[in-house]
Design an enzyme around this catalytic site. Structure first.
Site, PDB file in Angstrom:
ATOM      1  N   GLY A   1      25.659  10.863 -12.941  1.00  0.00           N
ATOM      2  CA  GLY A   1      27.007  10.676 -12.821  1.00  0.00           C
ATOM      3  C   GLY A   1      27.727  11.979 -12.225  1.00  0.00           C
ATOM      4  O   GLY A   1      28.782  11.806 -11.572  1.00  0.00           O
TER       5      GLY A   1
ATOM      6  N   GLU B   1      28.593   9.550  18.742  1.00  0.00           N
ATOM      7  CA  GLU B   1      27.406   9.832  19.743  1.00  0.00           C
ATOM      8  C   GLU B   1      26.497   8.554  19.778  1.00  0.00           C
ATOM      9  O   GLU B   1      25.316   8.765  20.329  1.00  0.00           O
ATOM     10  CB  GLU B   1      26.790  11.099  19.444  1.00  0.00           C
ATOM     11  CG  GLU B   1      27.408  12.376  19.021  1.00  0.00           C
ATOM     12  CD  GLU B   1      28.443  12.871  20.034  1.00  0.00           C
ATOM     13  OE1 GLU B   1      28.557  12.127  21.141  1.00  0.00           O
ATOM     14  OE2 GLU B   1      29.348  13.525  19.662  1.00  0.00           O
TER      15      GLU B   1
END
Length: 388
Positions: free
Chosen positions: A341, A364
């Protein structure tokens, strides 16, 4: 190719210290403020980070591909915004000049890019020309000794703060595809050139990205990179080929950092009365991450050495970029899982890098585009005569 192992190790140690002692401690500040402090940028200049791949003749470090990969794996272990601040200058924003610029253009711009006096950007992408970069609609019409540019570029890193724009536009209106595109060097303040405010992004906060707007922007014909009309797409591909190797290294650095964070978290977090590092499924995620990091690094270094030796590594560069960016995404996902968490809460590197590295699989060349290109080249190579 490593030219001087001792000098390189000194450089790596200096970069490592800067990243560890000055950049990493202010990652959260940069993420929240969406800006890198000016004193950090000044340190980047003093350390020569803006010019690592620019030739020594023009004030840069002249690093080889192998050397640059090793440096990039160090600098990218801090949040990605830090490297992005100087990365254009020592990467894609200067490479067009390095490979195809005239001597006059190189002398005029490269020393200023290398020192960090000016910031460069690479303006290729458009709303309708991303993966299909040849579909660009920005035009450059010849009028006497000048060209008049009109069009819109988007998703351009450092555009909001750039001083020098490498802009790609179609100079032959009758052509289609890669032919008929030229690369222009346009300085900030040129009439008809404007930039947008920075986008609000998922991650990589502190790295401004925006639009470049060209409205009857007039520049002299001498602004064309290399003064070679209709050769701009070839120039772009040369720059991107090298940048894909650089980017692979920039994906490996965050994965190394995240692996360290996972190990530290697993050693300190307790559940069921023991450190979670004792749980085999946690060990599996750590082991898988370490294996993939080593595999990506081995592929990258082999490719960098081949490039330094003068080999055509177009396909290998695509492989490096694809594998390293996908690997980094998997490692980031595992890091959040190991943090539990807490990995979803904005106070740790797992959460920060999970947002930052998602972009690696997009720019890219998307992962899908690279797979297509790799497949095409693989099949073409299979039909070449033996020994060719």
């Amino acid at each position: 190719m490593i030219r001087d192992p001792y000098k390189l190790e000194q450089l790596l140690a200096e970069v490592r210290q800067f990243i560890k002692e000055e950049c990493i401690p202010c990652e959260r500040e940069v993420d929240q403020a969406d800006e890198i402090p000016s004193h950090i940028v000044a340190r980047m200049r003093s350390l020569g980070l803006f010019g690592h791949s620019i030739p020594e003749a023009y004030g840069g470090g002249g690093l080889t591909s192998e050397e640059l990969c090793l440096v990039n794996m160090e600098v990218s272990q801090a949040a990605t915004a830090f490297r992005a601040r100087f990365g254009g200058n020592t990467g894609i924003a200067s490479e067009s000049l390095v490979v195809d610029g005239t001597e006059e253009q190189k002398q005029h711009y490269l020393p200023r890019l290398a020192s960090g006096e000016i910031t460069g950007c690479f303006a290729l992408t458009e709303p309708g020309a991303g993966s299909d970069a040849t579909a660009l609609k920005t035009t450059a019409v010849r009028r006497g000794g000048d060209y008049v540019l009109n069009g819109l570029k988007c998703y351009i890193t450092n555009a909001p703060i750039a001083d020098l724009f490498t802009v790609f536009a179609r100079t032959d209106p009758e052509s289609r595809g890669a032919h008929g595109i030229s690369a222009f060097l346009i300085e900030k303040g040129t009439s008809g050139l404007a930039v947008s405010l920075p986008y609000r992004k998922m991650g990589q906060h502190g790295s401004p990205v925006g639009e470049v707007i060209l409205t009857d922007c007039s520049v002299p014909a001498s602004s064309i990179v290399g003064e070679m009309e209709n050769q701009g797409f070839r120039t772009a591909m040369k720059a991107l080929n090298k940048q894909r190797i650089n980017l692979a290294a920039l994906c490996i650095g965050p994965a190394i950092r995240l692996l360290d964070e996972m190990v530290s978290r697993a050693a300190s977090r307790q559940q069921f009365g023991q450190n979670i590092a004792e749980f085999q499924m946690i060990q599996q995620m750590i082991a898988q991450s370490n294996i993939e990091i080593h595999a990506a690094r081995a592929l990258l270094m082999e490719t960098a050495r081949k490039r330094d030796a003068g080999a055509d590594v177009t396909m290998e560069a695509s492989m490096c970029k694809f594998f390293a960016s996908e690997m980094c995404g998997r490692v980031a996902d595992r890091a959040v899982q190991v943090f539990g968490g807490g990995g979803y809460i904005a106070d740790n590197a797992a959460e920060l890098f999970y947002r930052d590295v998602r972009l690696f699989r997009l720019y890219e060349g998307t992962s899908q585009i690279h797979l297509i290109n790799i497949a095409k080249r693989t099949m073409a190579t299979a039909h070449e005569p033996s020994g060719s």
